[in-house]
Motif scaffolding. Structure first.
Motif, mmCIF file in Angstrom:
data_model
loop_
_atom_site.group_PDB
_atom_site.id
_atom_site.type_symbol
_atom_site.label_atom_id
_atom_site.label_comp_id
_atom_site.label_asym_id
_atom_site.label_seq_id
_atom_site.Cartn_x
_atom_site.Cartn_y
_atom_site.Cartn_z
ATOM 1 N N THR A 154 0.914 -1.182 0.049
ATOM 2 C CA THR A 154 -0.081 -0.127 0.084
ATOM 3 C C THR A 154 1.086 1.433 0.236
ATOM 4 O O THR A 154 1.753 1.369 0.622
ATOM 5 N N ARG A 155 0.558 2.172 -0.840
ATOM 6 C CA ARG A 155 1.430 3.426 -0.990
ATOM 7 C C ARG A 155 0.586 4.498 -1.359
ATOM 8 O O ARG A 155 -0.321 4.553 -2.261
ATOM 9 N N LEU A 156 1.032 5.630 -0.782
ATOM 10 C CA LEU A 156 0.101 7.076 -1.022
ATOM 11 C C LEU A 156 0.375 7.422 -2.351
ATOM 12 O O LEU A 156 1.678 7.319 -2.810
ATOM 13 N N LEU A 157 -0.418 8.067 -3.358
ATOM 14 C CA LEU A 157 -0.190 8.503 -4.609
ATOM 15 C C LEU A 157 -0.170 9.735 -4.585
ATOM 16 O O LEU A 157 0.776 10.645 -5.003
ATOM 17 N N ARG A 158 -1.192 10.476 -4.132
ATOM 18 C CA ARG A 158 -1.489 12.051 -3.990
ATOM 19 C C ARG A 158 -2.523 12.352 -2.935
ATOM 20 O O ARG A 158 -3.208 11.587 -2.397
ATOM 21 N N THR A 159 -1.949 13.638 -2.392
ATOM 22 C CA THR A 159 -2.703 14.265 -1.560
ATOM 23 C C THR A 159 -3.072 15.850 -1.948
ATOM 24 O O THR A 159 -2.278 16.397 -2.470
ATOM 25 N N ILE A 160 -4.417 16.122 -1.982
ATOM 26 C CA ILE A 160 -4.814 17.380 -2.453
ATOM 27 C C ILE A 160 -5.593 18.089 -1.244
ATOM 28 O O ILE A 160 -6.239 17.435 -0.448
ATOM 29 N N PRO A 161 -5.819 19.311 -1.153
ATOM 30 C CA PRO A 161 -6.681 20.173 -0.311
ATOM 31 C C PRO A 161 -7.587 19.941 -0.740
ATOM 32 O O PRO A 161 -8.186 19.744 -1.760
ATOM 33 N N SER A 162 -8.667 19.902 0.373
ATOM 34 C CA SER A 162 -10.084 19.673 0.024
ATOM 35 C C SER A 162 -11.015 20.532 0.947
ATOM 36 O O SER A 162 -10.797 20.672 2.294
ATOM 37 N N ARG A 163 -12.274 21.164 0.486
ATOM 38 C CA ARG A 163 -12.928 22.035 1.298
ATOM 39 C C ARG A 163 -13.527 21.000 2.395
ATOM 40 O O ARG A 163 -14.024 21.588 3.495
ATOM 41 N N HIS A 164 -13.910 19.639 1.847
ATOM 42 C CA HIS A 164 -14.537 18.640 3.230
ATOM 43 C C HIS A 164 -13.348 18.135 3.884
ATOM 44 O O HIS A 164 -12.504 17.547 3.275
ATOM 45 N N LEU A 165 -13.336 18.190 5.214
ATOM 46 C CA LEU A 165 -12.484 17.389 5.899
ATOM 47 C C LEU A 165 -10.957 17.772 5.521
ATOM 48 O O LEU A 165 -10.018 16.752 5.678
ATOM 49 N N GLY A 166 -10.491 18.628 5.068
ATOM 50 C CA GLY A 166 -9.153 19.391 4.875
ATOM 51 C C GLY A 166 -8.404 18.720 3.560
ATOM 52 O O GLY A 166 -7.731 19.491 3.070
ATOM 53 N N SER A 167 -8.561 17.491 3.485
ATOM 54 C CA SER A 167 -7.852 16.924 2.432
ATOM 55 C C SER A 167 -8.217 15.667 1.746
ATOM 56 O O SER A 167 -9.178 15.133 2.351
ATOM 57 N N MET A 168 -7.876 15.431 0.582
ATOM 58 C CA MET A 168 -8.373 14.216 -0.184
ATOM 59 C C MET A 168 -7.241 13.525 -0.562
ATOM 60 O O MET A 168 -6.241 14.263 -1.090
ATOM 61 N N TYR A 169 -7.166 12.048 -0.531
ATOM 62 C CA TYR A 169 -5.875 11.511 -1.077
ATOM 63 C C TYR A 169 -5.998 10.223 -1.832
ATOM 64 O O TYR A 169 -7.428 9.682 -1.942
ATOM 65 N N SER A 170 -5.230 9.755 -2.452
ATOM 66 C CA SER A 170 -5.344 8.290 -3.274
ATOM 67 C C SER A 170 -4.225 7.405 -2.920
ATOM 68 O O SER A 170 -3.154 7.929 -2.497
ATOM 69 N N ALA A 171 -4.540 6.296 -2.977
ATOM 70 C CA ALA A 171 -3.702 5.114 -2.446
ATOM 71 C C ALA A 171 -3.941 4.094 -3.242
ATOM 72 O O ALA A 171 -4.975 3.641 -3.880
ATOM 73 N N LEU A 172 -2.849 3.310 -3.477
ATOM 74 C CA LEU A 172 -2.731 2.035 -4.224
ATOM 75 C C LEU A 172 -2.442 0.950 -3.298
ATOM 76 O O LEU A 172 -1.406 1.015 -2.658
ATOM 77 N N SER A 173 -2.980 -0.365 -3.343
ATOM 78 C CA SER A 173 -2.886 -1.286 -2.819
ATOM 79 C C SER A 173 -2.869 -2.636 -4.048
ATOM 80 O O SER A 173 -3.679 -2.321 -4.729
ATOM 81 N N LEU A 174 -2.146 -3.559 -3.650
ATOM 82 C CA LEU A 174 -1.878 -4.804 -4.419
ATOM 83 C C LEU A 174 -2.704 -5.935 -3.877
ATOM 84 O O LEU A 174 -2.395 -6.062 -2.567
ATOM 85 N N SER A 175 -3.417 -6.957 -4.829
ATOM 86 C CA SER A 175 -3.967 -8.146 -4.022
ATOM 87 C C SER A 175 -2.671 -8.922 -4.170
ATOM 88 O O SER A 175 -1.748 -8.692 -5.032
ATOM 89 N N PRO A 176 -2.541 -9.964 -3.233
ATOM 90 C CA PRO A 176 -1.398 -10.715 -3.232
ATOM 91 C C PRO A 176 -0.944 -11.405 -4.458
ATOM 92 O O PRO A 176 -2.063 -11.811 -5.042
ATOM 93 N N SER A 177 0.282 -11.524 -5.125
ATOM 94 C CA SER A 177 0.714 -12.074 -6.282
ATOM 95 C C SER A 177 0.624 -13.394 -6.226
ATOM 96 O O SER A 177 0.561 -14.198 -7.049
ATOM 97 N N GLY A 178 0.453 -14.063 -5.082
ATOM 98 C CA GLY A 178 0.788 -15.370 -4.919
ATOM 99 C C GLY A 178 2.180 -15.901 -4.854
ATOM 100 O O GLY A 178 2.417 -17.299 -4.887
ATOM 101 N N ARG A 179 3.191 -14.917 -5.423
ATOM 102 C CA ARG A 179 4.517 -15.637 -5.465
ATOM 103 C C ARG A 179 5.230 -15.860 -3.968
ATOM 104 O O ARG A 179 4.948 -15.120 -3.401
ATOM 105 N N GLY A 180 5.894 -16.608 -3.972
ATOM 106 C CA GLY A 180 6.600 -16.761 -2.854
ATOM 107 C C GLY A 180 5.705 -18.107 -1.829
ATOM 108 O O GLY A 180 6.244 -18.449 -1.037
ATOM 109 N N LEU A 181 4.677 -18.401 -2.499
ATOM 110 C CA LEU A 181 3.878 -19.624 -1.917
ATOM 111 C C LEU A 181 4.489 -20.963 -2.289
ATOM 112 O O LEU A 181 4.796 -21.078 -3.572
ATOM 113 N N GLY A 182 4.369 -22.148 -1.540
ATOM 114 C CA GLY A 182 4.710 -22.981 -1.953
ATOM 115 C C GLY A 182 6.017 -23.307 -2.141
ATOM 116 O O GLY A 182 6.362 -24.132 -3.107
#
Ligand SMILES: C[S@@+](CC[C@H](N)C(=O)[O-])C[C@H]1O[C@@H](n2cnc3c(N)ncnc32)[C@H](O)[C@@H]1O
Length: 182
Positions: A154-182
């Motif tokens: 999970t990582r932060l992509l962008r943060t921007i100011p917002s009239r509502h609740l101060g700020s808005m951000y975007s974030a990216l997370s990945l579903s498990p790749s399955g690599r490293g199992l077995g």
């Protein structure tokens, strides 16, 4: 917000063209249009919302502005099974904050994604809600929630100011790749 600003907010999470994505809580499609712009011709987007009228408007706008991107609209509650699978990505823009108990939704989103698939979240940068934004979460809390739900990197992509609740951000997370199992 202008279309270009919405594109800017999510673009680092949507880097490959022509993929299959879903937009959960798509509303009238402001971010669906940004997603379509980034995914380009040949892409397929399933736009889910419980508001049928909003999805009708989304469908019309998408057809006019991005006719080369296939869109399927689905009137449904995203806290219930949606029957989606094998997706390259899921976008949840200002929709997850309507859910108090997010863990079951995140588990179901993980199940929709193929290994290594992307979850892009757009959210207000606050852990304290109000009647319009009942259960928002900061990026710090999102990092924990995403990890608990089995997402990786999970990582932060962008943060921007917002009239509502101060700020808005975007974030990216990945579903498990399955690599490293077995
Ligand atoms: C604040 S709007 C955001 C719309 C769009 N994603 C955007 O950012 O412009 C939240 C949307 O989520 C939808 N929504 C909230 N909870 C939902 C649920 N459980 N199932 C489906 N849609 C939901 C609402 O109907 C509304 O259209």
């Amino acid at each position: 917000m202008k279309h270009a600003d919405l594109v800017e907010l999510i673009k680092d999470g949507v880097t490959e063209r022509g993929q299959r994505w879903a937009d959960l809580g798509a509303g009238e499609g402001a971010f669906t249009l940004a997603l379509a712009d980034l995914l380009g011709p040949g892409a397929h987007i399933t736009a889910v919302d419980r508001d049928a009228g909003a999805l009708r408007r989304l469908g019309l706008e998408m057809g006019e502005r991005f006719p080369d991107v296939a869109v399927a609209t689905k009137v449904a509650d995203f806290t219930r099974p949606l029957g989606l699978s094998g997706l390259d990505g899921v976008l949840m823009a200002n929709s997850l904050h309507f859910v108090r108990d997010k863990a079951p939704v995140l588990e179901s989103v993980r199940g929709m994604l193929q290994p290594g698939g992307k979850l892009v979240v757009v959210e207000y940068g606050s852990d304290r809600g109000n009647p319009w934004v009942p259960h928002p979460f900061t990026f710090e809390r999102w990092t924990q929630m995403a990890a608990q739900a089995g997402f990786e990197g999970t990582r932060l992509l962008r943060t921007i100011p917002s009239r509502h609740l101060g700020s808005m951000y975007s974030a990216l997370s990945l579903s498990p790749s399955g690599r490293g199992l077995g």
